[in-house]
Design a protein around this motif. Structure first.
Motif, short mmCIF file in Angstrom:
data_model
loop_
_atom_site.label_atom_id
_atom_site.label_comp_id
_atom_site.label_asym_id
_atom_site.label_seq_id
_atom_site.Cartn_x
_atom_site.Cartn_y
_atom_site.Cartn_z
N LEU A 170 0.71 -1.25 -0.04
CA LEU A 170 -0.07 0.17 -0.11
C LEU A 170 0.86 1.19 -0.01
O LEU A 170 2.17 1.20 -0.08
N ASP A 171 0.09 2.25 0.18
CA ASP A 171 0.93 3.75 0.27
C ASP A 171 1.86 3.75 1.67
O ASP A 171 1.25 3.04 2.57
N SER A 172 2.90 4.79 1.48
CA SER A 172 3.37 5.17 2.86
C SER A 172 4.03 3.94 3.59
O SER A 172 4.15 3.74 4.95
N PHE A 173 4.33 2.79 2.67
CA PHE A 173 5.35 1.85 3.54
C PHE A 173 4.48 0.71 4.25
O PHE A 173 5.06 0.01 4.98
N TYR A 174 3.21 0.95 4.14
CA TYR A 174 2.34 0.04 4.71
C TYR A 174 2.00 -1.34 3.65
O TYR A 174 2.23 -1.08 2.48
N ALA A 175 2.07 -2.44 4.01
CA ALA A 175 1.70 -3.55 3.38
C ALA A 175 0.86 -4.57 4.06
O ALA A 175 0.77 -4.30 5.48
N ARG A 176 0.11 -5.33 3.42
CA ARG A 176 -0.72 -6.50 4.15
C ARG A 176 -0.73 -7.66 3.30
O ARG A 176 -0.37 -7.92 2.22
N THR A 177 -0.84 -8.79 4.18
CA THR A 177 -0.98 -10.34 3.70
C THR A 177 -2.43 -10.56 4.41
O THR A 177 -3.10 -9.86 4.76
N ILE A 178 -2.83 -11.68 4.11
CA ILE A 178 -3.93 -12.28 4.44
C ILE A 178 -4.43 -12.10 5.88
O ILE A 178 -5.51 -12.01 6.34
N ASP A 179 -3.17 -12.16 6.71
CA ASP A 179 -3.40 -12.27 8.04
C ASP A 179 -2.47 -11.23 9.19
O ASP A 179 -2.66 -11.07 10.41
N ARG A 180 -1.89 -10.24 8.21
CA ARG A 180 -0.83 -9.25 8.85
C ARG A 180 -0.83 -7.95 8.26
O ARG A 180 -1.00 -7.90 7.04
N VAL A 181 -0.52 -6.84 8.96
CA VAL A 181 -0.37 -5.54 8.37
C VAL A 181 1.21 -5.13 8.80
O VAL A 181 1.66 -5.59 9.94
N ILE A 199 -4.46 6.66 4.73
CA ILE A 199 -5.15 7.95 4.15
C ILE A 199 -4.00 8.97 3.79
O ILE A 199 -3.98 9.23 2.70
N ALA A 200 -3.12 9.42 4.78
CA ALA A 200 -1.99 10.48 4.25
C ALA A 200 -1.09 10.52 5.27
O ALA A 200 -1.34 10.20 6.35
N ASP A 201 0.07 10.94 4.85
CA ASP A 201 1.39 11.31 5.80
C ASP A 201 1.56 9.98 7.00
O ASP A 201 1.56 10.31 8.08
N ASN A 202 1.77 8.89 6.34
CA ASN A 202 1.98 7.48 6.85
C ASN A 202 0.83 7.30 8.17
O ASN A 202 1.23 6.66 9.07
N HIS A 203 -0.31 7.72 7.88
CA HIS A 203 -1.44 7.42 8.72
C HIS A 203 -2.31 6.19 7.93
O HIS A 203 -2.44 6.51 6.89
N ALA A 204 -3.03 5.56 8.66
CA ALA A 204 -3.67 4.59 8.26
C ALA A 204 -4.88 4.16 9.28
O ALA A 204 -4.79 4.37 10.54
N LEU A 205 -5.82 3.66 8.90
CA LEU A 205 -7.06 3.22 9.57
C LEU A 205 -7.61 1.81 9.25
O LEU A 205 -7.47 1.25 8.26
N VAL A 210 -6.68 3.87 14.54
CA VAL A 210 -5.79 4.80 13.78
C VAL A 210 -4.40 4.61 13.99
O VAL A 210 -4.04 4.25 15.43
N TYR A 211 -3.61 4.69 13.08
CA TYR A 211 -2.07 4.28 13.14
C TYR A 211 -1.14 5.56 12.77
O TYR A 211 -1.78 5.97 11.68
N ASP A 212 -0.17 5.84 13.24
CA ASP A 212 0.74 6.60 12.53
C ASP A 212 2.10 6.03 12.59
O ASP A 212 2.62 5.73 13.55
N CYS A 213 2.47 5.97 11.31
CA CYS A 213 3.78 5.33 11.30
C CYS A 213 3.86 3.86 11.84
O CYS A 213 4.62 3.15 12.25
N GLY A 214 2.51 3.37 11.73
CA GLY A 214 2.45 1.97 12.27
C GLY A 214 2.27 1.78 13.83
O GLY A 214 2.16 0.77 14.30
N THR A 215 2.08 3.02 14.28
CA THR A 215 1.92 2.81 15.86
C THR A 215 0.64 3.48 16.17
O THR A 215 0.09 4.32 15.53
N LEU A 216 -0.10 2.94 17.06
CA LEU A 216 -1.58 2.87 17.55
C LEU A 216 -1.43 4.43 18.22
O LEU A 216 -1.03 4.60 18.95
N ILE A 217 -2.58 5.12 17.79
CA ILE A 217 -3.16 6.50 18.48
C ILE A 217 -4.19 6.00 19.35
O ILE A 217 -5.27 5.76 18.93
#
Length: 390
Positions: A170-181, A199-205, A210-217
């Motif tokens: 995915l964008d911003s260095f995120y990736a996923r498989t069938i069982d992990r992010v 979404i943007a700027d290394n954030h994902a939902l 909600v995550y920022d650079c893979g860290t939970l907010i």
């Protein structure tokens, strides 16, 4: 900027603007009439191959070609930008698997293979063999993720315990498989790969988090989450400053003032810290950690300075500063401007580059003074642009 070497403006700015060997006159032994730059590392003339301005004595000019940003080859050898001939087991079958770039930025890394091995290389490190990788099924998936039939890789390292099934980058260095992010090759604990979206700027939902650079907010509601600034984020219930909940803010009257400043009905805040004496109606943010109102200026830690507001300078200062700098140009030794570390670098100054600074200084903004004093290499060009704005 003229497209002198056949590159895009973005490529030139990113990789080549400070390379003295772009000019054949700076390359010992090069023939200026036939010298040609191939990418950020290699150049040729009609007789020789050059790596970052140094002639490669063993390279065969007639068969030399660039493969990507990391590798080149001739009829006999494979070369890597890390320095010397790459230790490739079977040069005849060697092939690159990507463009040798890390996310399109000024970072070089990538995968390659031959009939016997899979390789991973970086700009300053020679290729290493990925032990155990299956050459036949190995695929580069992008953003330094890769897979074969058995293993998931990131930046040349096997992600132990991670199955490659269903790999999607995915964008911003995120990736996923069938069982992990994953974020940048590290598992994002608790993330749901089925509902995850970046979404943007290394954030994902995902559906719950909600995550920022893979860290939970902690406590953020993904359904109403909103990015305001690099420091400020919000959902329907609360404000987050540097990913931490900011207690006591009235979200019904919340107003972003720019940068890391905001206000509610209780007052004005810098990164969540209330500025007790700030005048709300005249308060303006000038930058990160810099603001003013009609009575005071505020800097970095939010403390006021009682001096008269200094966010603007008198328009007469511009000509005065330029006059002083002009006198320095006359009095300073010419040799200072011809130092070896600057003389060989192609000039990047000019009316287009200087437009914003000239306009800003002409309007009297003090914030333009520092980059003007430090960052302008071509003063005559700057003065010319400035004079059209005064």
């Amino acid at each position: 900027m003229p497209n002198t070497y056949g590159f895009s403006e973005h490529y030139f700015n990113l990789h080549l603007r400070d390379c003295p060997w772009l000019d054949a006159r700076n390359v010992k032994g090069a023939d200026p009439s036939s010298y040609r730059v191939l990418n950020h590392a290699w150049a040729v003339d009609n007789r020789s191959v050059f790596r970052e301005g140094k002639r490669m004595r063993d390279a065969e000019r007639a068969s030399f070609k660039v493969l990507n940003e990391l590798y080149a080859r001739d009829a006999q050898r494979v070369y890597c930008v890390a320095g010397t001939t790459a230790a490739i087991a079977d040069p005849a079958s060697f092939q690159v698997l990507d463009d040798g770039m890390l996310d399109g930025e000024n970072n070089f890394a990538g995968y390659a293979r031959d009939a016997q091995n899979v390789y991973f290389a970086r700009r300053f490190k020679p290729p290493k063999i990925l032990a155990g990788a299956d050459v036949a099924t190995f695929v580069d998936a992008g953003r330094m993720y890769a897979r074969d039939s058995r293993t998931l890789y990131h930046e040349g390292k096997a992600l132990r315990g991670a199955k490659p099934d269903g790999l999607e980058v995915l964008d911003s260095f995120y990736a996923r498989t069938i069982d992990r992010v994953f974020y940048f090759g590290s598992k994002v604990a608790g993330a749901d790969p089925k509902t995850l979206r970046v979404i943007a700027d290394n954030h994902a939902l995902d559906a719950r988090h909600v995550y920022d650079c893979g860290t939970l907010i902690e406590g953020a509601d993904p359904a109403t989450f909103e990015l305001i600034d690099i420091y400020l984020k919000r959902d329907a219930r609360q404000l987050f400053v540097s990913n931490m909940p900011c207690a006591g803010i009235d979200m019904a009257t919340f107003r972003h003032l720019g940068y890391d400043y905001f206000a509610d009905r209780h007052g004005v805040y810098w990164q969540g810290r209330k500025i007790e004496k700030a005048h709300r109606d005249s308060f303006m943010a000038d930058g990160y950690g810099r603001a003013h109102d009609e009575k005071r200026t505020y800097v970095e830690d939010g403390k006021e300075r009682r001096a008269a507001p200094s966010h603007r300078v008198h328009r007469a200062w511009g000509p005065l500063v330029l006059g002083i700098l002009g006198s320095l140009l006359v009095t300073w030794p010419l040799s200072w401007f011809k130092r070896k570390d600057t003389a060989k670098i192609p000039s990047r100054s000019g009316p287009v580059d200087l437009e914003l600074l000239a306009r800003t200084l002409a309007q009297g903004h003090a914030l333009a003074l520092e980059p003007v004093l430090v960052g302008i290499r071509d003063w005559p060009a700057f003065v010319a642009v400035y004079s059209t704005r005064e």
